[in-house]
Design an enzyme around this catalytic site. Sequence first.
Site, PDB file in Angstrom:
ATOM      1  N   HIS A   1       0.806  -1.224   0.000  1.00 39.99           N
ATOM      2  CA  HIS A   1       0.000   0.000   0.000  1.00 39.99           C
ATOM      3  C   HIS A   1       0.837   1.272   0.000  1.00 39.99           C
ATOM      4  O   HIS A   1       0.561   2.191   0.783  1.00 39.99           O
ATOM      5  CB  HIS A   1      -0.933   0.030   1.217  1.00 39.99           C
ATOM      6  CG  HIS A   1      -1.918  -1.074   1.280  1.00 39.99           C
ATOM      7  ND1 HIS A   1      -2.581  -1.417   2.441  1.00 39.99           N
ATOM      8  CD2 HIS A   1      -2.357  -1.938   0.333  1.00 39.99           C
ATOM      9  CE1 HIS A   1      -3.386  -2.438   2.200  1.00 39.99           C
ATOM     10  NE2 HIS A   1      -3.263  -2.773   0.929  1.00 39.99           N
ATOM     11  N   PRO A   2       1.859   1.411  -0.841  1.00 41.55           N
ATOM     12  CA  PRO A   2       2.641   2.651  -0.829  1.00 41.55           C
ATOM     13  C   PRO A   2       1.817   3.836  -1.337  1.00 41.55           C
ATOM     14  O   PRO A   2       1.153   3.749  -2.367  1.00 41.55           O
ATOM     15  CB  PRO A   2       3.810   2.351  -1.764  1.00 41.55           C
ATOM     16  CG  PRO A   2       3.287   1.308  -2.700  1.00 41.55           C
ATOM     17  CD  PRO A   2       2.346   0.474  -1.878  1.00 41.55           C
TER      18      PRO A   2
END
Length: 564
Positions: A494-495
């Site tokens: 989930h960057p």
Amino acid sequence: MNHPNQLNFDTIIVGAGSAGCLLANRLSKDPTHSVLLIEAGGEDDWFWIKIPIGYLFTIANPRTDWCFKTESDPGLNGRSINYPRGRVLGGSSSINGMLYMRGQSGDYDHWAKVTGDNTWNWQNALSIHKSIENYFGGENEWHGSNGEIRVEEPRVKWKILDAWQKAASEQGIPSIPEFNRGDNFGCAYFHMNQKKGVRWSMADAFLHPIRNRKNLTLMTRTQVLKILTKNISDTTRNQKRYYTKAWVNSKHEAYGLEILNQNSKKIVTANNEVILAAGSVSSPHLLQISGIGSSSHLKSIGVDPVYDLKGVGENLQDHLQIRSVYKVSNCRTVNTLYKNFITRIGMALQYAIFRSGPLTMPPSTLCAFGKSDLSQVSANIEWHVQPLSLPKFGEDLHPYNAITPSVCNLRPTSRGWIRAVSPDPMEYPKILCNYLSTEEDLKVAVAGLKKTREIMHSKALAKFTPKEELPGDHIQSDNDLTNAARNLGTTIFHPVGTCAMGNIDSNGKVENELTVLDSNCRVRGISRLRVVDASSMPTITSGNTNAPTMVIAETVAREILSNN
């Protein structure tokens, strides 16, 4: 005079991932408006993309994944980890866990506060979510049924996970019918982006139905080498009525790209805008190699600065999952089914005939949202519970029967960065996540491991005789649990935040010098250039990030269309 290999379009979109597919759909709806969509990867027609369990084969596979790796991270005891990002039509939505999670109301209200723009508040975001959703249960207060993003219930359940849900309830985390209503506190099975047991990527939702539009050009296996910019005069800028906020005082504008297509360098130009939708790693990297970023950093790697924008590549946020593993008995898990040849064939047949069973599973099936301590206003930790266990994606399942309850901090305060290492667009940037670099994040990690144990020791799970394999019940002190979190923690893919939106007033002034975009995702100081993807999030949402990214893309698409 035009370059011999020059092509011209009204709008150019870089990246046919989740946001790029939606933008191409919306901006090409007007047949008089030409759109170019560029994707570095290939077609999404490989069968492992469509079979839900296929993420085991698409992640860490250069056919579909950029296969990035992080720098050695002090917060992970010096470990470097794989950092998957989709490199195929549909982007990460073609290789992700298919989990449909909007986040919580406070996430969006915080965006509105940080940007000074109520467009991003929860009520508006909920309206957008509903408008682009095709929910299995039909239209209601929380869901829409006329949109493109298909959302379905899981097609397989597990006794051990049903018991885990009861165990969570015993520990004060109630069973709820679903998430995505603004407050996720509770435990339920995930909803998924699938259609009749098949992955439903954002390419399936937005690109494939319209890819034959005559005014839409799609280039796959095409690498963007550089964003092309030029100086502009005050007169030119003042002729454009939408040159406000981020663009009001800009001395530069983007007019096209240099690309590598079919082994040939070409120039593509845009009459209106260039939009980066290449994701939280590639969008800031492309800005940096094009001279847009911290001047001191750019000079150090041999790039001539065009505009000093310190926030490009900074503010990296991600959810770190800490994966506990428990041996169980008196039940079936994927480990049990897979190691037996007969049940393995049975799973394949079940999927082939009925599109149901374990092959329809996302990486995680059951979810719980809780609080690390009583001071939390809303849920700040999340469990992804898997009826299987393995050392890491791409490796074999453990030979014993087990489940994996992974816990993550939903609102980490640690911040990392993405930084180009040279002017070469083909050379991967450095990625440093700086996980567990704040005392607050360390405290939440330890609390999460302790609360996982409390759930696993509940009466509802007693008949399955859970035995802690990782981190191991011999690890008890806070110092040892901290070290275990560093050893076991890994990305949950989930960057966000590396080209963050912020508050830019009508005179172009910012509250935070690390602000890269205004609330309409326009790049500060470079007119006709936007970044519309997960990198534009000021702060990470409470949960999976694909659905919030779609809200950003739809919101900005509407703003662009209103100006056009």
